[in-house]
Design a protein around this motif. Structure first.
Motif, PDB file in Angstrom:
ATOM      1  N   GLN A 216       0.892  -1.363   0.061  1.00  0.00           N
ATOM      2  CA  GLN A 216      -0.014   0.093   0.098  1.00  0.00           C
ATOM      3  C   GLN A 216       0.925   1.398  -0.069  1.00  0.00           C
ATOM      4  OE1 GLN A 216      -0.121  -2.659   2.022  1.00  0.00           O
ATOM      5  NE2 GLN A 216      -2.573  -3.335   2.126  1.00  0.00           N
ATOM      6  N   ASP A 217       2.014   1.173   0.722  1.00  0.00           N
ATOM      7  CA  ASP A 217       2.827   2.415   0.753  1.00  0.00           C
ATOM      8  C   ASP A 217       3.608   2.602  -0.473  1.00  0.00           C
ATOM      9  OD1 ASP A 217       2.001   3.186   3.393  1.00  0.00           O
ATOM     10  OD2 ASP A 217       3.513   2.560   4.500  1.00  0.00           O
ATOM     11  N   ILE A 218       4.097   1.591  -0.972  1.00  0.00           N
ATOM     12  CA  ILE A 218       4.715   1.440  -2.142  1.00  0.00           C
ATOM     13  C   ILE A 218       3.865   2.257  -3.354  1.00  0.00           C
ATOM     14  CG2 ILE A 218       5.907   0.292  -3.933  1.00  0.00           C
ATOM     15  CD1 ILE A 218       6.838  -1.491  -1.957  1.00  0.00           C
ATOM     16  N   ASP A 219       2.584   1.530  -3.425  1.00  0.00           N
ATOM     17  CA  ASP A 219       1.563   2.256  -4.261  1.00  0.00           C
ATOM     18  C   ASP A 219       1.461   3.799  -4.153  1.00  0.00           C
ATOM     19  OD1 ASP A 219       0.951   0.205  -5.722  1.00  0.00           O
ATOM     20  OD2 ASP A 219      -0.939  -0.251  -5.042  1.00  0.00           O
ATOM     21  N   ALA A 220       1.542   4.010  -2.720  1.00  0.00           N
ATOM     22  CA  ALA A 220       1.404   5.623  -2.375  1.00  0.00           C
ATOM     23  C   ALA A 220       2.469   6.372  -2.846  1.00  0.00           C
ATOM     24  CB  ALA A 220       0.911   5.827  -0.938  1.00  0.00           C
ATOM     25  N   ALA A 221       3.672   5.819  -2.828  1.00  0.00           N
ATOM     26  CA  ALA A 221       5.044   6.500  -3.270  1.00  0.00           C
ATOM     27  C   ALA A 221       4.770   7.037  -4.821  1.00  0.00           C
ATOM     28  CB  ALA A 221       6.080   5.731  -2.986  1.00  0.00           C
ATOM     29  N   VAL A 222       4.103   6.228  -5.484  1.00  0.00           N
ATOM     30  CA  VAL A 222       4.080   6.297  -6.681  1.00  0.00           C
ATOM     31  C   VAL A 222       2.623   7.303  -7.269  1.00  0.00           C
ATOM     32  CG1 VAL A 222       3.351   5.416  -9.269  1.00  0.00           C
ATOM     33  CG2 VAL A 222       4.852   4.218  -7.913  1.00  0.00           C
ATOM     34  N   SER A 223       1.501   7.012  -6.581  1.00  0.00           N
ATOM     35  CA  SER A 223       0.199   7.789  -6.856  1.00  0.00           C
ATOM     36  C   SER A 223       0.397   9.199  -6.375  1.00  0.00           C
ATOM     37  CB  SER A 223      -0.838   6.922  -6.459  1.00  0.00           C
ATOM     38  OG  SER A 223      -0.722   6.918  -4.944  1.00  0.00           O
ATOM     39  N   HIS A 224       1.139   9.247  -5.347  1.00  0.00           N
ATOM     40  CA  HIS A 224       1.012  10.640  -4.389  1.00  0.00           C
ATOM     41  C   HIS A 224       2.334  11.298  -4.597  1.00  0.00           C
ATOM     42  CE1 HIS A 224      -2.793  10.222  -2.710  1.00  0.00           C
ATOM     43  NE2 HIS A 224      -2.342   8.987  -2.257  1.00  0.00           N
ATOM     44  N   GLY A 225       3.448  10.729  -5.313  1.00  0.00           N
ATOM     45  CA  GLY A 225       4.757  11.188  -5.554  1.00  0.00           C
ATOM     46  C   GLY A 225       5.274  11.285  -7.071  1.00  0.00           C
ATOM     47  N   LEU A 226       5.630  10.120  -7.396  1.00  0.00           N
ATOM     48  CA  LEU A 226       6.302  10.169  -8.583  1.00  0.00           C
ATOM     49  C   LEU A 226       5.121  10.439  -9.868  1.00  0.00           C
ATOM     50  CD1 LEU A 226       8.767   7.229  -8.541  1.00  0.00           C
ATOM     51  CD2 LEU A 226       9.383   9.532  -8.686  1.00  0.00           C
ATOM     52  N   GLY A 227       4.017   9.961  -9.469  1.00  0.00           N
ATOM     53  CA  GLY A 227       2.817   9.906 -10.671  1.00  0.00           C
ATOM     54  C   GLY A 227       2.353  11.478 -10.728  1.00  0.00           C
ATOM     55  N   ARG A 229       3.943  14.320 -11.052  1.00  0.00           N
ATOM     56  CA  ARG A 229       4.706  14.819 -12.104  1.00  0.00           C
ATOM     57  C   ARG A 229       4.960  14.062 -13.428  1.00  0.00           C
ATOM     58  NH1 ARG A 229       9.893  15.766  -8.090  1.00  0.00           N
ATOM     59  NH2 ARG A 229      10.482  13.672  -8.644  1.00  0.00           N
ATOM     60  N   TRP A 230       4.918  12.927 -13.221  1.00  0.00           N
ATOM     61  CA  TRP A 230       5.038  11.995 -14.395  1.00  0.00           C
ATOM     62  C   TRP A 230       3.400  11.941 -15.423  1.00  0.00           C
ATOM     63  CZ3 TRP A 230       7.627   6.949 -12.485  1.00  0.00           C
ATOM     64  CH2 TRP A 230       9.017   7.116 -12.425  1.00  0.00           C
ATOM     65  N   GLU A 237      12.861  15.614 -18.518  1.00  0.00           N
ATOM     66  CA  GLU A 237      12.459  16.815 -18.012  1.00  0.00           C
ATOM     67  C   GLU A 237      12.218  17.044 -16.560  1.00  0.00           C
ATOM     68  OE1 GLU A 237       9.183  20.453 -19.109  1.00  0.00           O
ATOM     69  OE2 GLU A 237       8.722  18.499 -19.922  1.00  0.00           O
ATOM     70  N   THR A 238      11.910  16.007 -16.099  1.00  0.00           N
ATOM     71  CA  THR A 238      12.064  16.084 -14.567  1.00  0.00           C
ATOM     72  C   THR A 238      13.443  16.390 -14.012  1.00  0.00           C
ATOM     73  OG1 THR A 238      10.096  14.642 -14.212  1.00  0.00           O
ATOM     74  CG2 THR A 238      11.259  14.790 -12.380  1.00  0.00           C
TER      75      THR A 238
END
Length: 319
Positions: A216-227, A229-230, A237-238
């Motif tokens: 769940q936390d790994i998903d959050a790292a993408v959905s609320h973090g990397l995702g 900007r991406w 560009e990032t």
């Protein structure tokens, strides 16, 4: 496709989630679409799913009306009927080499000489299933992202024997129907998107398996973090914007760190039965099996909301 301004007939071979999505892409752009699938009940399920998706698109203002789009899509009883009169064919069958080899041999024999034959394959190179075809010069991979009517990227991956003029024609077609084509200049397994995705997915599985963080936390790292900007810029560009003096500064600051981490990420691991059970347990705790379909519809509606927002942002702040 001699006249670029007149939408010509399109055939969809395979009525799963990707085939349904392609049907919407083409019908939305004014093409008459035929869909064929050998599976029992597959065509009825496809039309029901298409109707639901079109209703949602209309609800978000992404199409003007459902019926004009739906009226351009019809199912047929045979592959020959699907290909009859088609200027372009999008194969979206199982990701199995023997199935694609057999399907493309049948399509090459049935389709008119000028018909383009494209595959939605996620990883199988066109040279593996089309090399022995008499009409191999008209064959390429046109790999979409699921669902293609919401996520516009497509990867054009020709074989060494694909006619460059065919690649150009498919690129022009994709632009006309609202997709964003990129060219895979040399054949490679998985093309571009899935190789990028695979790097992140493999690391996510590794981190979960080794207990560094919960799924769940790994998903959050993408959905609320990397995702975040991406969703509107890529990794180059990032990096360029993440250091005061651009890419050279980014590489000088972070290159050693990323290189050091890469050494610990270089041992490929099998996705074991134990890992599968662990990840499935985490996902089923979040979304029970019987609710996966509803969650998929939720995903699509969230994508529609993002698309609507991006269109509005393009008008107000530029893109």
């Amino acid at each position: 496709m001699p006249d670029a301004h007149v939408p010509e007939p399109v055939a969809i071979v395979g009525a799963g989630l990707i085939g349904r999505g392609w049907a919407i892409v083409f019908a939305r752009a004014g093409h008459d679409v035929t869909i064929w699938d050998p599976g029992e009940g597959a065509l009825d399920a496809a039309m029901a799913g298409i109707r639901t998706s079109l209703d949602d698109l209309a609800g978000f203002g992404l199409i003007d009306a459902v019926d004009p789009v739906l009226s351009r899509i019809r199912t047929v009883a045979s592959l020959a009927e699907a290909l009859d009169g088609a200027a372009y064919v999008q194969e979206s069958g199982p990701e199995l080499l023997d199935v694609k080899t057999r399907t493309f041999a049948e399509m090459d024999a049935l389709a008119a000489p000028g018909t383009i034959l494209a595959s939605s394959s996620s990883a199988i190179r066109a040279s593996l299933f089309a090399e022995d075809l008499a009409g191999r010069a008209r064959v390429l991979v046109n790999h979409p992202v699921n669902p293609p009517y919401l996520v516009p990227l497509v990867e054009l991956s020709p074989a060494p024997f694909t006619d460059p003029a065919i690649v150009d024609r498919v690129r022009e077609l994709m632009l006309r129907v609202g997709q964003k084509p990129i060219l895979v200049a040399r054949e490679i397994q998985g093309f571009i998107l899935n190789r990028l995705q695979g790097a992140l997915v493999n690391e996510a599985f590794r981190l979960a398996e080794d207990g560094y963080a919960s799924p769940q936390d790994i998903d959050a790292a993408v959905s609320h973090g990397l995702g975040l900007r991406w969703s509107f810029m890529g990794p180059f560009e990032t990096g360029d914007l993440n250091a005061p003096a651009g890419i050279p500064d980014f590489i000088a600051r972070y290159g050693p760190l990323f290189n050091e981490m890469a050494h610990s990420q270089c041992d490929p691991r099998e996705w074991t039965a134990e890992l599968t059970a662990f990840l499935d347990g985490a996902r089923r705790a979040a979304v029970p099996a019987e609710e996966i379909g509803a969650r998929r519809e939720w995903r699509d509606r969230r994508l529609m909301a993002i698309i609507a927002h991006k269109r509005e942002a393009a008008r107000t702040i530029g893109e």
